[in-house]
Design a protein around this motif. Structure first.
Motif, PDB file in Angstrom:
ATOM      1  N   ILE A  99       0.882  -1.174   0.000  1.00 47.35           N
ATOM      2  CA  ILE A  99       0.000   0.000   0.000  1.00 47.35           C
ATOM      3  C   ILE A  99       0.919   1.223   0.000  1.00 47.35           C
ATOM      4  N   THR A 134      -2.339  -5.134  -2.277  1.00 43.83           N
ATOM      5  CA  THR A 134      -3.654  -4.515  -2.038  1.00 43.83           C
ATOM      6  C   THR A 134      -3.882  -3.365  -3.010  1.00 43.83           C
ATOM      7  N   CYS A 146     -10.636  -4.382   1.767  1.00 47.47           N
ATOM      8  CA  CYS A 146     -10.294  -4.803   3.126  1.00 47.47           C
ATOM      9  C   CYS A 146     -10.542  -6.283   3.403  1.00 47.47           C
ATOM     10  N   CYS A 149      -7.712  -8.148   1.741  1.00 48.00           N
ATOM     11  CA  CYS A 149      -6.456  -7.748   2.384  1.00 48.00           C
ATOM     12  C   CYS A 149      -6.347  -8.382   3.779  1.00 48.00           C
ATOM     13  N   ARG A 153      -3.584 -11.113   4.897  1.00 50.70           N
ATOM     14  CA  ARG A 153      -2.650 -10.708   5.952  1.00 50.70           C
ATOM     15  C   ARG A 153      -2.643 -11.712   7.099  1.00 50.70           C
ATOM     16  N   CYS A 237      -4.352   3.885   6.621  1.00 47.87           N
ATOM     17  CA  CYS A 237      -4.412   3.253   5.313  1.00 47.87           C
ATOM     18  C   CYS A 237      -5.375   4.042   4.417  1.00 47.87           C
ATOM     19  N   SER A 240      -8.940   2.618   4.205  1.00 46.63           N
ATOM     20  CA  SER A 240      -9.696   2.260   5.412  1.00 46.63           C
ATOM     21  C   SER A 240     -11.108   2.839   5.407  1.00 46.63           C
TER      22      SER A 240
END
Ligand code: SF4
Length: 316
Positions: A99, A134, A146, A149, A153, A237, A240
């Motif tokens: 990112i 991402t 998200c 991601c 993660r 982020c 977000s």
């Protein structure tokens, strides 16, 4: 001290001393109605963390991986484990999701902290592990990156921690995160995930989780990190704002403002419910047919994402 610039005492008496000593207060804890000076806020946070660690059965010399993003929560988790359990063999693991302008900054903070604490640090990247990032997913049209991601993660963090020889994986989830997760799963009607939240160690290859901050609200974690001078990144982020979690966070913060103690009540009530479940009622334990990682079904969520048609994540 400049902390009050970041955390003004908006409620209660701004001139009030600490509820435990004559020192000036730096924080008003609305849920308990107490004011805290710097020393007693630190003490109160550490008391709750000691309590969370107390029942975990940690052994001296045990290797524990700490998921370290470089933000306040994971930095405080690593610092607290080093401070309260100095005989643990800690290793920090950072996942770089790709990112631009965000992860590079938090990575610097993570490197500074691990050097300062003398903790081994391992960085693993989506690009190398999955051939995707991402940012690549967003460029490929994923308007809600998200979910993908987060799944990738978690998978990579667990894998990297296991490969580092860790017996457990500590994460920086705080009280706000835990309350949000409970509500998100309920709002989605995802009863399987609700059950799994309590039995993650049942899954093959999944390291037992440790969440030292699960009873500490996010604001108190942030203040604890500042009071201890931890090098943390407050970068957000750029993706977000698109998340369902962000909406639930706003809802919970609003409720907490009008009804102090709501977040504690959500987590406490959820734990009370789960305590009535027998472990055998948790999700069945299987290994993913594709990668062998932990999975509640035949194929883990990460492999489902990577192999879906059209792909849910785009190549780099
Ligand atoms: Fe990934 Fe979303 Fe978190 Fe950004 S906010 S790091 S896209 S899960």
């Amino acid at each position: 001290m400049a902390m009050t610039l970041y955390f003004p005492i908006r409620q209660g008496n701004p001139m009030a001393p600490c509820s435990r000593c004559p020192s000036p207060a730096v924080f008003f804890q609305r849920a308990s109605g107490r004011h805290y000076c710097e020393a007693h806020l630190r003490e109160d946070v550490e008391r709750r963390v000691k309590r969370a660690l107390g029942g975990a059965g940690l052994r001296p010399g045990e290797r524990v991986a700490v998921g370290l993003s470089g933000g306040k929560d994971s930095a405080s988790t690593l610092f607290l484990l080093r401070r309260l359990r100095p005989r643990l063999d800690l290793v920090a693991v950072t996942v770089d999701e790709g990112i631009a302008g965000y992860r590079s900054e938090t990575l610097k903070a993570a490197e500074t902290l691990t050097e300062r604490l003398g903790v081994a640090h391992r960085v693993v990247r989506f690009a190398e592990a999955f051939g995707t990032t991402t940012d690549g997913a967003v460029a490929g049209g994923d308007t809600h990156p998200c979910s993908a991601c987060g799944v990738l993660r978690r998978t990579l963090l667990n894998r990297a921690a296991r490969e580092a020889g860790a017996a457990r994986l500590a994460t920086g989830h705080n009280l706000d995160d835990e309350a949000q997760t409970v509500l998100m799963n309920l709002f989605r009607g995802d009863s399987e995930r609700v059950q799994r939240q309590n039995f993650p160690a049942d899954l093959p290859g999944a390291l037992p989780r440790l969440k030292p901050l699960r009873r500490v609200p996010e604001r108190e974690v942030a203040l604890y990190a500042l009071l201890n001078g931890l090098p943390v990144s407050f970068a957000e982020c750029p993706h977000s704002g698109r998340s369902f979690r962000g909406e639930v966070r706003n809802l919970l913060n609003d409720l907490e403002t009008r009804h102090p103690g709501t977040k504690y009540a959500v987590v406490r009530g959820f734990e009370g419910l789960l305590a009535r479940l027998r472990p055998s009622e948790g999700a069945p334990a299987v290994a993913c047919r594709v990668c062998g990682e932990a999975s509640a079904r035949g194929v883990c969520e990460a492999c489902q994402l990577l192999e879906s048609e059209p792909p849910r994540v785009s190549p780099t």
